[in-house]
Motif scaffolding. Structure first.
Motif, PDB file in Angstrom:
ATOM      1  N   GLU A  31       0.722  -1.399   0.139  1.00  0.00           N
ATOM      2  CA  GLU A  31       0.063  -0.199  -0.043  1.00  0.00           C
ATOM      3  C   GLU A  31       1.041   1.201   0.194  1.00  0.00           C
ATOM      4  OE1 GLU A  31      -3.646   1.980   2.618  1.00  0.00           O
ATOM      5  OE2 GLU A  31      -2.698  -0.058   3.209  1.00  0.00           O
ATOM      6  N   LEU A  32       1.915   1.196   1.009  1.00  0.00           N
ATOM      7  CA  LEU A  32       2.696   2.468   0.815  1.00  0.00           C
ATOM      8  C   LEU A  32       3.472   2.557  -0.577  1.00  0.00           C
ATOM      9  CD1 LEU A  32       5.320   3.350   3.648  1.00  0.00           C
ATOM     10  CD2 LEU A  32       6.147   3.291   1.364  1.00  0.00           C
ATOM     11  N   LEU A  33       3.973   1.452  -0.943  1.00  0.00           N
ATOM     12  CA  LEU A  33       4.700   1.842  -2.448  1.00  0.00           C
ATOM     13  C   LEU A  33       3.724   2.008  -3.398  1.00  0.00           C
ATOM     14  CD1 LEU A  33       7.340  -1.222  -1.957  1.00  0.00           C
ATOM     15  CD2 LEU A  33       7.885   1.152  -2.023  1.00  0.00           C
ATOM     16  N   LEU A  34       2.652   1.507  -3.529  1.00  0.00           N
ATOM     17  CA  LEU A  34       1.595   2.089  -4.748  1.00  0.00           C
ATOM     18  C   LEU A  34       1.376   3.404  -4.313  1.00  0.00           C
ATOM     19  CD1 LEU A  34      -0.429  -0.899  -5.046  1.00  0.00           C
ATOM     20  CD2 LEU A  34       1.365  -0.222  -6.400  1.00  0.00           C
ATOM     21  N   ALA A  35       1.246   4.106  -3.088  1.00  0.00           N
ATOM     22  CA  ALA A  35       1.147   5.425  -2.945  1.00  0.00           C
ATOM     23  C   ALA A  35       2.341   6.281  -3.379  1.00  0.00           C
ATOM     24  CB  ALA A  35       0.651   5.854  -1.498  1.00  0.00           C
ATOM     25  N   LEU A  36       3.431   5.574  -3.169  1.00  0.00           N
ATOM     26  CA  LEU A  36       4.595   6.348  -3.360  1.00  0.00           C
ATOM     27  C   LEU A  36       4.912   6.558  -4.921  1.00  0.00           C
ATOM     28  CD1 LEU A  36       7.202   7.329  -2.325  1.00  0.00           C
ATOM     29  CD2 LEU A  36       8.391   5.192  -2.734  1.00  0.00           C
TER      30      LEU A  36
END
Length: 245
Positions: free
Chosen positions: A146-151
């Motif tokens: 989730e964090l990486l896709l947001a990044l």
């Protein structure tokens, strides 16, 4: 840690600054040829350079100049004829195949021109693959995805499969996947080669942003002059040798 990996760490520390030091990549007098005799192709001829930790360094040069060969050697995907490659304090020549596999899994992230996503998996599932291979706990894996896709600006596209995404979006997914296991080094071989100029620039700007956000070092091969301006330093290859740094 295996005996090979322990030896690799000890030998690498003698050549570089070691984990936490100032140098992420050290290449010393690297030679690589393909074929023998008069038909031999000398892909690299005595290449030497260092990449400081936390920098984005671009490799430029015409097709056949040795960029991909060099990236494959730095990434532990190929073995030089002579010379040494040290990554994050480890001399790759001291590692056996298991040690190289562990290095590529845990310390190096790869971004390729062809994206290399698994068609039947969603964007989120593709990003999670490296963590599944590492047997990361499900909750930690989901939070990291989730964090990486947001990044990379794809938080709203997690459920979509590669075929439902644009080329630029697919490359963003591949960048997120490359960062999944928190690598120290990101290697990208012509990551914008299949993209139009505007999308390619956006992807290169993203690479620069993730270098800062994730605290990684990046070595990126590109022939696009517009993208070279985003690098901290440019190394030019010609006929297997460095012509400019």
């Amino acid at each position: 840690m295996s005996g090979n990996e322990s030896a690799g760490t000890a030998a690498g520390t003698a050549l570089a600054d070691g984990p936490g030091g100032e140098t992420m990549v050290r290449v010393a007098d690297l030679h690589r040829s393909y074929g023998t005799g008069a038909a031999a192709v000398h892909a690299l001829r005595g290449v030497s350079f260092t990449v400081p930790r936390g920098e984005l360094v671009a490799l430029k040069g015409r097709s056949g100049s040795g960029k991909t060969t060099l990236l494959n050697l730095v990434g532990g995907l190929d073995t030089p004829d002579s010379g040494t490659v040290t990554v994050d304090g480890t001399d790759l020549s001291t590692l056996g195949e298991n040690g190289l596999l562990a290095l590529r899994r845990d310390r190096i992230g790869f971004v390729f021109q062809s994206f290399g996503l698994i068609p039947i998996l969603s964007a989120a599932e593709n990003v999670g693959v490296p963590m599944r291979l590492r047997r990361t706990a499900a909750r930690e894996r989901e939070e990291r995805v989730e964090l990486l896709l947001a990044l990379v600006g794809l938080a709203d596209h997690a459920a979509q499969r590669p075929g439902e995404l644009s080329g630029g979006q697919q490359q963003r997914v591949s960048i997120a996947r490359a960062l999944a296991n928190r690598p120290a080094l990101l290697i990208a071989d012509e990551p914008t080669g299949q993209l139009d100029a505007e999308t390619g620039l956006a992807v290169m700007e993203l690479l620069r942003a993730v270098v800062r956000a994730e605290g990684v070092t990046a070595l990126v091969a590109t022939h696009d002059a517009q993208l070279l301006g985003l690098a901290d330093r440019v190394i030019e290859l010609s006929d297997g040798g460095i012509t400019e740094t």
